[in-house]
Design a protein around this motif. Structure first.
Motif, PDB file in Angstrom:
ATOM      1  N   THR A 109       3.359   9.883 -38.663  1.00  0.00           N
ATOM      2  CA  THR A 109       2.332   9.243 -39.474  1.00  0.00           C
ATOM      3  C   THR A 109       2.835   8.964 -40.880  1.00  0.00           C
ATOM      4  O   THR A 109       2.659   7.872 -41.427  1.00  0.00           O
ATOM      5  CB  THR A 109       1.075  10.128 -39.544  1.00  0.00           C
ATOM      6  OG1 THR A 109       0.597  10.358 -38.217  1.00  0.00           O
ATOM      7  CG2 THR A 109      -0.006   9.447 -40.367  1.00  0.00           C
ATOM      8  N   ASP A 121       1.096   0.638 -27.561  1.00  0.00           N
ATOM      9  CA  ASP A 121       1.167   1.565 -28.698  1.00  0.00           C
ATOM     10  C   ASP A 121       2.355   1.299 -29.606  1.00  0.00           C
ATOM     11  O   ASP A 121       2.704   2.139 -30.434  1.00  0.00           O
ATOM     12  CB  ASP A 121       1.236   3.012 -28.187  1.00  0.00           C
ATOM     13  CG  ASP A 121       2.528   3.295 -27.425  1.00  0.00           C
ATOM     14  OD1 ASP A 121       2.902   2.465 -26.573  1.00  0.00           O
ATOM     15  OD2 ASP A 121       3.154   4.329 -27.677  1.00  0.00           O
ATOM     16  N   ASN A 130       1.184   9.179 -30.372  1.00  0.00           N
ATOM     17  CA  ASN A 130      -0.231   9.009 -30.690  1.00  0.00           C
ATOM     18  C   ASN A 130      -0.901   8.079 -29.676  1.00  0.00           C
ATOM     19  O   ASN A 130      -1.646   7.161 -30.032  1.00  0.00           O
ATOM     20  CB  ASN A 130      -0.424   8.473 -32.108  1.00  0.00           C
ATOM     21  CG  ASN A 130      -1.850   8.621 -32.601  1.00  0.00           C
ATOM     22  OD1 ASN A 130      -2.585   9.513 -32.163  1.00  0.00           O
ATOM     23  ND2 ASN A 130      -2.262   7.741 -33.503  1.00  0.00           N
ATOM     24  N   GLY A 165      -3.829   4.720 -32.386  1.00  0.00           N
ATOM     25  CA  GLY A 165      -3.674   3.967 -33.617  1.00  0.00           C
ATOM     26  C   GLY A 165      -4.434   2.659 -33.601  1.00  0.00           C
ATOM     27  O   GLY A 165      -4.992   2.234 -34.623  1.00  0.00           O
ATOM     28  N   ALA A 182       1.184  -3.145 -33.622  1.00  0.00           N
ATOM     29  CA  ALA A 182       0.318  -2.619 -34.682  1.00  0.00           C
ATOM     30  C   ALA A 182       0.223  -3.577 -35.867  1.00  0.00           C
ATOM     31  O   ALA A 182      -0.795  -3.611 -36.567  1.00  0.00           O
ATOM     32  CB  ALA A 182       0.828  -1.254 -35.150  1.00  0.00           C
TER      33      ALA A 182
END
Length: 247
Positions: free
Chosen positions: A81, A119, A169, A144, A124
């Motif tokens: 993170t 993921d 995650n 996420g 993202a």
């Protein structure tokens, strides 16, 4: 559907100087660690066709930025993170080629479509642009994605549960795969670890399993990848490619 992937790729315009080569390799090392969590010096040297000393220098540079930890004979992601939030890491990923890929990918989306998002860190980067295309339905195994899109009421979110993988995650395993098989989507956007020749590979068999199931339930599958993904070292076959090159 077949397991062919239609990737959005970008051409390199000119050979990179040595410093840029180093930065690019260090970025690829970080990308790999996001996939695997850790790696040995020997494996990295073989993967990138450089000496062990070169990998040690890359590791020292990344360690100085607080992105990784050097272990005996290897290195590991320090904090997934925190690394994603690090300014240096974000700037390294925000290249013109990646932005071109993301912009093109988003242009393929239409309101009211059902999308599958994996993921990956590449996917993202699409997330901030999706609310403007609402209403949409998003299917994902990535926490996420859920966290980023929760504030937007016009985005319907379907999270696939299962075995939670903390480093990634995200959810994987049999429960996740069974949940996905009961759904249908218009388009899946995903990334991959390695592209070798005309085939996409992953380094983790559990990741391959869920991605292949999600590809099966989608009418169209689009792989988001830039030139840094073209390398050797892939282990688990994800699918063949039908390239769409962005100039």
């Amino acid at each position: 559907m077949t397991d062919d992937l239609a990737p959005a790729l970008s051409r390199d315009s000119a050979p990179s100087p040595r410093r840029r080569d180093n930065a690019g390799r260090q970025q690829r090392i970080l990308d790999l660690l996001f996939e695997t969590g850790n790696a040995t010096i020997d494996d990295l040297a073989a993967r990138f066709a450089v000496s062990r000393m070169t990998i040690h220098r890359d590791a020292n540079a990344l360690a100085r930025q607080g992105l990784i930890e050097k272990l005996h004979g290897g290195l590991a992601l320090r904090d997934r993170t925190a690394t994603r939030k690090t300014v240096t890491y974000r700037k390294a990923r925000a290249t013109d080629s990646k932005q071109t890929i993301i912009t093109h990918a988003v242009s393929l989306i239409r309101p009211e479509q059902v999308l599958v998002l994996d993921d990956s860190t590449t996917v993202a980067e699409m997330l901030p642009l999706l609310p403007a295309l609402a209403p949409l339905t998003i299917i994902t195994n990535a926490m996420g994605v859920i966290t980023a899109l929760t504030p937007y009421s016009d985005l319907r979110l379907i999270c696939l549960g299962g075995d939670y993988n903390r480093p990634r995650n995200a959810f994987f395993g049999l429960i996740c795969e069974q949940a996905a098989r009961g759904l249908h989507a218009d388009t899946m956007f995903l990334s991959t670890s390695v592209i070798h020749g005309t085939t996409a590979f992953q380094t983790n068999p559990d990741v391959v399993k869920i991605k292949r199931v999600l590809m099966e339930i989608s009418d169209r599958t689009i792989l988001l990848a830039d030139s840094s993904k073209f390398q050797t070292g892939g282990v688990y076959r994800l699918g063949g490619l039908m390239p769409l090159i962005l100039s």
